[in-house]
Design an enzyme around this catalytic site. Structure first.
Site, PDB file in Angstrom:
ATOM      1  N   LYS A 121    -102.033  48.421  73.631  1.00 14.98           N
ATOM      2  CA  LYS A 121    -102.047  48.500  75.306  1.00 14.98           C
ATOM      3  C   LYS A 121    -101.509  47.599  75.888  1.00 14.98           C
ATOM      4  O   LYS A 121    -101.420  46.457  75.732  1.00 14.98           O
ATOM      5  CB  LYS A 121    -103.579  48.707  75.462  1.00 14.98           C
ATOM      6  N   TYR A 143     -92.594  58.712  75.597  1.00 20.33           N
ATOM      7  CA  TYR A 143     -92.356  57.737  74.552  1.00 20.33           C
ATOM      8  C   TYR A 143     -91.491  56.689  75.037  1.00 20.33           C
ATOM      9  O   TYR A 143     -91.053  56.568  75.740  1.00 20.33           O
ATOM     10  CB  TYR A 143     -91.684  58.449  73.357  1.00 20.33           C
ATOM     11  N   SER A 162     -88.450  59.139  79.127  1.00 18.69           N
ATOM     12  CA  SER A 162     -89.122  58.337  78.834  1.00 18.69           C
ATOM     13  C   SER A 162     -89.198  56.893  79.536  1.00 18.69           C
ATOM     14  O   SER A 162     -89.136  56.898  80.728  1.00 18.69           O
ATOM     15  CB  SER A 162     -89.030  58.299  77.374  1.00 18.69           C
TER      16      SER A 162
END
Length: 119
Positions: free
Chosen positions: A9, A58, A25
């Site tokens: 994270k 992504y 992305s």
């Protein structure tokens, strides 16, 4: 049974660029990706704390040391430079292994400098 567990994270990232006319992305500084245990081209969930938007996309590797967080393509419509993001990557693991999962959490300051790395 397999469970989706948080593995990495990035917290309090600030958007530095938005490029609407790009393939898509989120571009992220490779140094920060490494610290968060997130790979280039890995699927991520992105939460924009500034406006409440969420997207799944992504990662694209951005230049090391650049502190870049660049929303690309249609995702560029979901944020603006300066917005604060949380970026999460997950791993699918057997239930018996899930108990031992400890995600790597990278916390950034307003300039996208790493303040802390946990786990």
């Amino acid at each position: 049974m397999l469970l989706d567990m948080l593995k990495g994270k990035i917290h309090c990232a600030r958007i530095t660029e938005c490029e609407l006319y790009y393939e898509g992305s989120l571009g992220i500084d490779l140094d920060i990706l490494d610290q968060a245990n997130i790979l280039p081209y890995e699927k991520i969930l992105v939460v924009n704390a500034t406006n409440g938007e969420r997207l799944e996309t992504y990662t694209i590797p951005a230049k090391r040391g650049s502190k870049t967080f660049c929303l690309n393509g249609a995702a560029a419509r979901l944020g603006a430079v300066g917005d604060m993001l949380t970026i999460m990557a997950f791993a699918r693991v057997p239930q018996e292994d899930a108990v031992g999962i400890k995600p790597r959490v990278v916390v950034l300051d307003k300039d996208n400098e790493i303040v802390s790395v946990k786990n």
